[in-house]
Write an enzyme that holds these catalytic residues in place. Structure first.
Site, PDB file in Angstrom:
ATOM      1  CB  ALA A 120     -16.428 -27.190 -29.693  1.00 19.45           C
ATOM      2  CG  ASN A 186     -20.442 -19.205 -30.367  1.00 27.01           C
ATOM      3  OD1 ASN A 186     -21.369 -18.427 -30.491  1.00 27.01           O
ATOM      4  ND2 ASN A 186     -19.188 -18.867 -30.667  1.00 27.01           N
ATOM      5  CG  HIS A 216     -15.273 -27.883 -24.782  1.00 27.46           C
ATOM      6  ND1 HIS A 216     -15.444 -26.520 -24.802  1.00 27.46           N
ATOM      7  CD2 HIS A 216     -14.596 -28.174 -25.909  1.00 27.46           C
ATOM      8  CE1 HIS A 216     -14.901 -26.011 -25.890  1.00 27.46           C
ATOM      9  NE2 HIS A 216     -14.373 -26.998 -26.576  1.00 27.46           N
TER      10      HIS A 216
HETATM   11  N1  LIG Z   1     -20.685 -23.618 -31.702  1.00 28.36           N
HETATM   12  C1  LIG Z   1     -19.396 -23.878 -31.524  1.00 28.36           C
HETATM   13  O1  LIG Z   1     -19.000 -24.875 -30.926  1.00 28.36           O
HETATM   14  C2  LIG Z   1     -18.382 -22.929 -32.060  1.00 28.36           C
HETATM   15  C3  LIG Z   1     -18.741 -21.800 -32.753  1.00 28.36           C
HETATM   16  N2  LIG Z   1     -17.810 -20.972 -33.250  1.00 28.36           N
HETATM   17  C4  LIG Z   1     -18.274 -19.827 -34.046  1.00 28.36           C
HETATM   18  O2  LIG Z   1     -17.833 -20.036 -35.366  1.00 28.36           O
HETATM   19  C5  LIG Z   1     -17.336 -18.824 -35.893  1.00 28.36           C
HETATM   20  C6  LIG Z   1     -16.339 -19.116 -36.992  1.00 28.36           C
HETATM   21  O3  LIG Z   1     -15.181 -19.721 -36.455  1.00 28.36           O
HETATM   22  P1  LIG Z   1     -13.802 -19.623 -37.240  1.00 28.36           P
HETATM   23  O4  LIG Z   1     -13.983 -20.023 -38.644  1.00 28.36           O
HETATM   24  O5  LIG Z   1     -12.818 -20.351 -36.420  1.00 28.36           O
HETATM   25  O6  LIG Z   1     -13.541 -18.054 -37.167  1.00 28.36           O
HETATM   26  P2  LIG Z   1     -12.697 -17.166 -38.210  1.00 28.36           P
HETATM   27  O7  LIG Z   1     -12.510 -15.864 -37.533  1.00 28.36           O
HETATM   28  O8  LIG Z   1     -11.524 -17.918 -38.672  1.00 28.36           O
HETATM   29  O9  LIG Z   1     -13.674 -16.987 -39.457  1.00 28.36           O
HETATM   30  C7  LIG Z   1     -14.809 -16.167 -39.460  1.00 28.36           C
HETATM   31  C8  LIG Z   1     -15.003 -15.672 -40.868  1.00 28.36           C
HETATM   32  O10 LIG Z   1     -16.250 -15.002 -40.966  1.00 28.36           O
HETATM   33  C9  LIG Z   1     -16.082 -13.869 -41.805  1.00 28.36           C
HETATM   34  N3  LIG Z   1     -17.091 -12.856 -41.513  1.00 28.36           N
HETATM   35  C10 LIG Z   1     -17.111 -11.971 -40.503  1.00 28.36           C
HETATM   36  N4  LIG Z   1     -18.184 -11.167 -40.614  1.00 28.36           N
HETATM   37  C11 LIG Z   1     -18.859 -11.561 -41.709  1.00 28.36           C
HETATM   38  C12 LIG Z   1     -20.048 -11.116 -42.350  1.00 28.36           C
HETATM   39  N5  LIG Z   1     -20.739 -10.098 -41.850  1.00 28.36           N
HETATM   40  N6  LIG Z   1     -20.460 -11.757 -43.456  1.00 28.36           N
HETATM   41  C13 LIG Z   1     -19.770 -12.790 -43.955  1.00 28.36           C
HETATM   42  N7  LIG Z   1     -18.609 -13.248 -43.408  1.00 28.36           N
HETATM   43  C14 LIG Z   1     -18.178 -12.644 -42.291  1.00 28.36           C
HETATM   44  C15 LIG Z   1     -14.668 -13.382 -41.503  1.00 28.36           C
HETATM   45  O11 LIG Z   1     -14.187 -12.610 -42.595  1.00 28.36           O
HETATM   46  C16 LIG Z   1     -13.924 -14.681 -41.329  1.00 28.36           C
HETATM   47  O12 LIG Z   1     -13.367 -15.138 -42.528  1.00 28.36           O
HETATM   48  C17 LIG Z   1     -16.770 -18.104 -34.660  1.00 28.36           C
HETATM   49  O13 LIG Z   1     -16.765 -16.710 -34.869  1.00 28.36           O
HETATM   50  C18 LIG Z   1     -17.731 -18.492 -33.574  1.00 28.36           C
HETATM   51  O14 LIG Z   1     -18.793 -17.561 -33.524  1.00 28.36           O
HETATM   52  C19 LIG Z   1     -16.481 -21.213 -33.096  1.00 28.36           C
HETATM   53  C20 LIG Z   1     -16.074 -22.313 -32.405  1.00 28.36           C
HETATM   54  C21 LIG Z   1     -16.978 -23.262 -31.831  1.00 28.36           C
HETATM   55  O1  LIG Z   2     -14.396 -24.302 -30.379  1.00 28.95           O
HETATM   56  C1  LIG Z   2     -14.459 -24.213 -29.163  1.00 28.95           C
HETATM   57  O2  LIG Z   2     -13.626 -24.700 -28.393  1.00 28.95           O
HETATM   58  C2  LIG Z   2     -15.626 -23.544 -28.509  1.00 28.95           C
HETATM   59  C3  LIG Z   2     -15.776 -22.171 -28.919  1.00 28.95           C
HETATM   60  O3  LIG Z   2     -14.890 -21.527 -29.404  1.00 28.95           O
HETATM   61  C4  LIG Z   2     -17.083 -21.579 -28.690  1.00 28.95           C
HETATM   62  O4  LIG Z   2     -17.852 -22.125 -27.896  1.00 28.95           O
HETATM   63  O5  LIG Z   2     -17.359 -20.554 -29.301  1.00 28.95           O
END
Ligand SMILES: NC(=O)C1=CN([C@@H]2O[C@H](COP(=O)(O)OP(=O)(O)OC[C@H]3O[C@@H](n4cnc5c(N)ncnc54)[C@H](O)[C@@H]3O)[C@@H](O)[C@H]2O)C=CC1
Ligand SMILES: O=C([O-])CC(=O)C(=O)O
Length: 263
Positions: A120, A186, A216
């Site tokens: 992000a 994250n 952010h």
């Molecule tokens: N690095 C960054 O900037 C960011 C990282 N993230 C990470 O990205 C992830 C995903 O974000 P979203 O799609 O918005 O979340 P979300 O909650 O909409 O989707 C996560 C999906 O992963 C699936 N899941 C959970 N456990 C699982 C497993 N063991 N095996 C396979 N699938 C599994 C869930 O069923 C769900 O469909 C967040 O949980 C967070 O850790 C999110 C936002 C920013």
């Molecule tokens: O998407 C964002 O704003 C950041 C976030 O959730 C994360 O760092 O896990």
């Protein structure tokens, strides 16, 4: 034509899928057993939906994790053992030292790369370059609407019903933030890994009822000079916790597997 596998098919993965260019094909989704049937019905029969890496039929050119820290921990080692490069968004999992070391060891033995995505935020390249010369101070501030913090450890720290102005509800290290707020910190872990590490990066988390965006703010200082970046990111419509740029960052990695010149 290149094939990619998504680990998880939630808000972020759905957005990336929707935007994949024609030369990059989603061949497999690695889903949790709970959601596999629903995902199959949603995306159709041409894409394999599996619940274990052991069931992989077609080896993809790249796997992209978008499943949260638990999904990453469950599947990452097996993905790397198959020789598949892996992009990671749930970077907070790197607070688990044993896991981080195991990942690096397997990737080295297999000769495959792990890509920690910028997610992000912007500026990870600059912070990482600056760290080579020496960084003295890195501070990350994450500011989101209270609804984005609900369902996390923040529930114990924020009185949502009486919140009328912004509050800083957490100040600590990136290691603490990523462990306590796995869906929202994250980027804190990513900034830390690029810069001065999980224990020396300061994190402030803020709930702000006046916001529609995820803000952010990164400040870094070192031998290179000073850096200050402020991102005003629109969250994904499906998930207010996740900034849309995080999805575009995963999309960028998918596009890069078919690019000879990378930027
Ligand atoms: N690095 C960054 O900037 C960011 C990282 N993230 C990470 O990205 C992830 C995903 O974000 P979203 O799609 O918005 O979340 P979300 O909650 O909409 O989707 C996560 C999906 O992963 C699936 N899941 C959970 N456990 C699982 C497993 N063991 N095996 C396979 N699938 C599994 C869930 O069923 C769900 O469909 C967040 O949980 C967070 O850790 C999110 C936002 C920013
Ligand atoms: O998407 C964002 O704003 C950041 C976030 O959730 C994360 O760092 O896990």
């Amino acid at each position: 034509m290149k094939n990619v596998m998504f680990v998880g098919y939630g808000s972020m993965a759905r957005k990336v899928h929707e935007m994949l260019p024609k030369n990059i094909v989603l061949s497999t989704v690695l889903a949790s057993p709970r959601s596999a049937e629903r995902i199959k019905a949603e995306i159709g029969e041409s894409i394999d939906v599996i619940t274990s890496v052991d069931d992989l039929v077609k080896i993809p050119d790249l796997a992209v994790e978008m499943s949260g820290q638990n999904g990453l921990k469950e599947h990452a080692i097996k993905i790397l053992e198959k020789g598949i490069p892996l992009g990671i968004v749930s970077v907070g999992a790197f607070t688990d030292e044993n896991f981080a070391v195991s990942l690096a060891d397997v990737a080295e033995v297999q000769g495959v790369k792990i890509y920690i995505l910028a997610g992000a935020v912007a500026g990870i390249d600059g912070i990482n370059a600056a760290s080579l010369a020496g960084l003295s101070d890195v501070v990350y501030q994450g500011r989101k609407h209270p609804s984005s913090w609900k369902g996390s450890h923040a529930d114990q720290l924020i009185d949502y019903d009486n919140l009328v102005e912004p509050i800083v509800f957490f100040t600590g290290t990136a290691r603490e933030a990523a462990a306590l707020f796995p869906d929202n910190s994250n980027v804190a872990a990513t900034i830390a890994l690029a810069g001065v590490g999980l224990d020396d990066t300061t994190v402030e988390l803020i709930a702000d009822p006046t916001l529609e965006h995820n803000i952010h703010h990164i400040m870094a200082e070192g031998v290179f000079g000073k850096l200050e970046i402020s991102m005003t990111g629109l969250p994904l419509a499906e998930n207010p916790k996740t900034s849309s740029l995080a999805a575009f960052s995963a999309l960028r990695l998918c596009c890069q597997i078919d690019q000879v010149i990378q930027i």
